[in-house]
Design a protein around this motif. Structure first.
Motif, PDB file in Angstrom:
ATOM      1  N   MET A 142       0.724  -1.196  -0.093  1.00 37.92           N
ATOM      2  CA  MET A 142      -0.113   0.103   0.017  1.00 37.92           C
ATOM      3  C   MET A 142       0.841   1.172   0.223  1.00 37.92           C
ATOM      4  N   ALA A 143       1.948   1.246   0.690  1.00 34.67           N
ATOM      5  CA  ALA A 143       2.702   2.478   0.746  1.00 34.67           C
ATOM      6  C   ALA A 143       3.603   2.696  -0.468  1.00 34.67           C
ATOM      7  N   GLU A 144       4.066   1.700  -1.325  1.00 38.09           N
ATOM      8  CA  GLU A 144       4.408   1.591  -2.353  1.00 38.09           C
ATOM      9  C   GLU A 144       3.327   2.361  -3.584  1.00 38.09           C
ATOM     10  N   ALA A 145       2.381   1.622  -3.486  1.00 39.37           N
ATOM     11  CA  ALA A 145       1.002   2.193  -4.470  1.00 39.37           C
ATOM     12  C   ALA A 145       0.862   3.761  -4.352  1.00 39.37           C
ATOM     13  N   ALA A 146       0.961   4.273  -3.127  1.00 38.41           N
ATOM     14  CA  ALA A 146       0.584   5.640  -2.608  1.00 38.41           C
ATOM     15  C   ALA A 146       1.924   6.399  -3.323  1.00 38.41           C
ATOM     16  N   ALA A 147       2.992   5.936  -3.130  1.00 37.85           N
ATOM     17  CA  ALA A 147       4.340   6.693  -3.550  1.00 37.85           C
ATOM     18  C   ALA A 147       3.980   6.713  -5.286  1.00 37.85           C
ATOM     19  N   LEU A 148       3.292   5.909  -5.784  1.00 38.04           N
ATOM     20  CA  LEU A 148       3.448   5.743  -7.153  1.00 38.04           C
ATOM     21  C   LEU A 148       1.968   6.574  -7.583  1.00 38.04           C
ATOM     22  N   ARG A 149       1.297   7.155  -6.534  1.00 36.83           N
ATOM     23  CA  ARG A 149      -0.026   7.937  -6.789  1.00 36.83           C
ATOM     24  C   ARG A 149      -1.021   6.589  -7.504  1.00 36.83           C
ATOM     25  N   VAL A 150      -1.139   5.564  -7.047  1.00 40.72           N
ATOM     26  CA  VAL A 150      -1.792   4.451  -7.358  1.00 40.72           C
ATOM     27  C   VAL A 150      -2.859   4.216  -6.276  1.00 40.72           C
ATOM     28  N   ASP A 151      -4.018   4.279  -6.223  1.00 41.82           N
ATOM     29  CA  ASP A 151      -4.914   4.054  -5.286  1.00 41.82           C
ATOM     30  C   ASP A 151      -5.171   2.653  -4.905  1.00 41.82           C
ATOM     31  N   SER A 152      -5.419   2.326  -3.597  1.00 45.40           N
ATOM     32  CA  SER A 152      -5.621   0.884  -2.866  1.00 45.40           C
ATOM     33  C   SER A 152      -6.680   0.996  -1.822  1.00 45.40           C
ATOM     34  N   SER A 153      -7.532  -0.150  -1.750  1.00 48.54           N
ATOM     35  CA  SER A 153      -8.440  -0.434  -0.754  1.00 48.54           C
ATOM     36  C   SER A 153      -8.238  -1.443   0.080  1.00 48.54           C
ATOM     37  N   PRO A 154      -7.712  -1.620   1.196  1.00 50.46           N
ATOM     38  CA  PRO A 154      -7.343  -2.965   2.025  1.00 50.46           C
ATOM     39  C   PRO A 154      -8.626  -3.568   2.361  1.00 50.46           C
ATOM     40  N   MET A 155      -8.847  -4.804   2.253  1.00 52.01           N
ATOM     41  CA  MET A 155     -10.019  -5.420   2.318  1.00 52.01           C
ATOM     42  C   MET A 155      -9.782  -6.543   3.362  1.00 52.01           C
ATOM     43  N   GLU A 156     -10.593  -6.952   4.261  1.00 52.97           N
ATOM     44  CA  GLU A 156     -10.638  -7.990   5.012  1.00 52.97           C
ATOM     45  C   GLU A 156     -12.135  -8.713   4.939  1.00 52.97           C
ATOM     46  N   GLY A 157     -13.062  -7.763   4.426  1.00 50.46           N
ATOM     47  CA  GLY A 157     -14.440  -8.179   4.384  1.00 50.46           C
ATOM     48  C   GLY A 157     -14.709  -9.033   3.246  1.00 50.46           C
ATOM     49  N   PHE A 158     -14.502 -10.253   3.130  1.00 52.18           N
ATOM     50  CA  PHE A 158     -14.839 -11.109   2.391  1.00 52.18           C
ATOM     51  C   PHE A 158     -14.722 -12.489   2.980  1.00 52.18           C
ATOM     52  N   LEU A 159     -15.430 -13.384   2.222  1.00 52.67           N
ATOM     53  CA  LEU A 159     -15.993 -14.744   2.822  1.00 52.67           C
ATOM     54  C   LEU A 159     -14.520 -15.680   2.477  1.00 52.67           C
ATOM     55  N   PRO A 160     -13.566 -15.919   3.256  1.00 54.76           N
ATOM     56  CA  PRO A 160     -12.287 -16.533   3.004  1.00 54.76           C
ATOM     57  C   PRO A 160     -12.391 -17.887   2.600  1.00 54.76           C
ATOM     58  N   ASN A 161     -13.243 -18.787   3.191  1.00 54.30           N
ATOM     59  CA  ASN A 161     -13.424 -20.234   2.866  1.00 54.30           C
ATOM     60  C   ASN A 161     -13.906 -20.440   1.475  1.00 54.30           C
ATOM     61  N   GLU A 162     -14.695 -19.628   1.029  1.00 50.20           N
ATOM     62  CA  GLU A 162     -15.395 -19.664  -0.394  1.00 50.20           C
ATOM     63  C   GLU A 162     -14.313 -19.225  -1.303  1.00 50.20           C
ATOM     64  N   LEU A 163     -13.731 -18.098  -0.870  1.00 49.59           N
ATOM     65  CA  LEU A 163     -12.529 -17.782  -1.925  1.00 49.59           C
ATOM     66  C   LEU A 163     -11.505 -18.572  -1.682  1.00 49.59           C
ATOM     67  N   ASP A 164     -11.009 -19.486  -0.869  1.00 53.78           N
ATOM     68  CA  ASP A 164     -10.158 -20.509  -0.774  1.00 53.78           C
ATOM     69  C   ASP A 164     -10.311 -21.621  -1.926  1.00 53.78           C
ATOM     70  N   GLU A 165     -11.911 -21.904  -2.066  1.00 52.07           N
ATOM     71  CA  GLU A 165     -12.245 -22.973  -2.645  1.00 52.07           C
ATOM     72  C   GLU A 165     -12.384 -22.510  -4.302  1.00 52.07           C
ATOM     73  N   LEU A 166     -12.753 -21.298  -4.217  1.00 54.47           N
ATOM     74  CA  LEU A 166     -12.567 -20.652  -5.902  1.00 54.47           C
ATOM     75  C   LEU A 166     -11.239 -20.765  -6.332  1.00 54.47           C
ATOM     76  N   LEU A 167     -10.411 -20.379  -5.496  1.00 54.88           N
ATOM     77  CA  LEU A 167      -9.113 -20.036  -6.018  1.00 54.88           C
ATOM     78  C   LEU A 167      -8.123 -21.268  -5.973  1.00 54.88           C
ATOM     79  N   ASN A 168      -8.774 -22.517  -5.533  1.00 64.77           N
ATOM     80  CA  ASN A 168      -8.077 -23.986  -5.055  1.00 64.77           C
ATOM     81  C   ASN A 168      -6.889 -23.551  -4.248  1.00 64.77           C
ATOM     82  N   PHE A 169      -7.035 -22.701  -2.973  1.00 60.45           N
ATOM     83  CA  PHE A 169      -5.962 -22.576  -2.178  1.00 60.45           C
ATOM     84  C   PHE A 169      -5.545 -24.057  -1.243  1.00 60.45           C
ATOM     85  N   LYS A 170      -6.666 -24.633  -0.928  1.00 62.82           N
ATOM     86  CA  LYS A 170      -6.354 -25.695  -0.175  1.00 62.82           C
ATOM     87  C   LYS A 170      -5.516 -26.511  -0.760  1.00 62.82           C
ATOM     88  N   ALA A 171      -5.489 -26.722  -2.049  1.00 66.03           N
ATOM     89  CA  ALA A 171      -4.419 -27.676  -2.513  1.00 66.03           C
ATOM     90  C   ALA A 171      -3.115 -27.288  -2.586  1.00 66.03           C
TER      91      ALA A 171
END
Length: 210
Positions: A142-171
């Motif tokens: 995020m700090a590097e993005a700001a230095a480049l004047r690129v915006d970012s949005s930190p997010m914890e608000g999501f369903l991690p188990n479902e995302l892990d399944e979607l992206l095949n993270f468990k494997a």
């Protein structure tokens, strides 16, 4: 050199305008995360960079319909190791010695101590330890993005188990921790864009002991 000006410029953009961030700047943001310090240098995380709009639409539904996921240029998913194994730990030590062209890097006592400490934790504690390292790297990104004047949005608000399944993270032995949509703020539709940055005053949160 100071990044204070850039940190004053940045905020958690709520609306992005869909403009693309250059591959060069995205690479710099990722590189900042890669260069971040982590406990014992293990870097127990990986990053997945998503530009596929169909996949972003699926993640949008898993992140409570936050518009930045759809409108960002690149969505960076930070995923921590789901556990520490001797193979993972030894791979880092081998890599360290190879890169520095050393026959012997860390002492056996140090390597054994790190391995014993981390593998003695419960599986959930191991993941939590790895996830804390993600937050350090995430902040660097995020700090590097700001230095480049690129915006970012930190997010914890999501369903991690479902995302892990979607992206095949468990494997892959991974669990998702944070999302970082990057792009450019929508000056017209983001209600926060012109608001004053508010943080605690220094004397309310910094205490000096002499």
């Amino acid at each position: 050199m100071s990044i204070i000006e850039s940190l004053n410029w940045r905020y958690a953009a709520k609306k992005l305008n869909g403009e693309k961030v250059s591959d060069e700047n995205v690479s710099k943001i990722i590189e900042a995360a890669r260069l971040a310090p982590t406990s014992s240098g293990l870097q127990p995380f990986e990053m997945v960079v998503i530009t596929n709009q169909e996949l972003k639409e699926k993640i949008h539904k898993l992140s409570f319909n936050q518009s930045q996921v759809l409108d960002c240029s690149h969505l960076i998913v930070f995923a921590a190791w789901d556990h520490y194994s001797l193979d993972r730990i030894n791979h880092y030590f081998d890599h360290y010695e190879t890169e520095r062209k050393l026959e012997k890097g860390f002492s056996d006592g140090y390597k054994n101590g790190v391995s014993k400490h981390l593998t003695a934790l419960t599986t959930e504690q191991q993941f939590e330890h790895a996830a804390r390292q993600v937050y350090i790297a995430f902040a660097f990104a995020m700090a590097e993005a700001a230095a480049l004047r690129v915006d970012s949005s930190p997010m914890e608000g999501f369903l991690p188990n479902e995302l892990d399944e979607l992206l095949n993270f468990k494997a892959q032995g991974l669990r998702s921790v944070l999302l970082l949509p990057v792009g450019y703020r929508d000056e017209t539709n983001d209600w926060q864009v012109h608001l004053k940055k508010v943080r605690k005053h220094t004397n309310h949160m910094v205490h000096y002991i002499k």
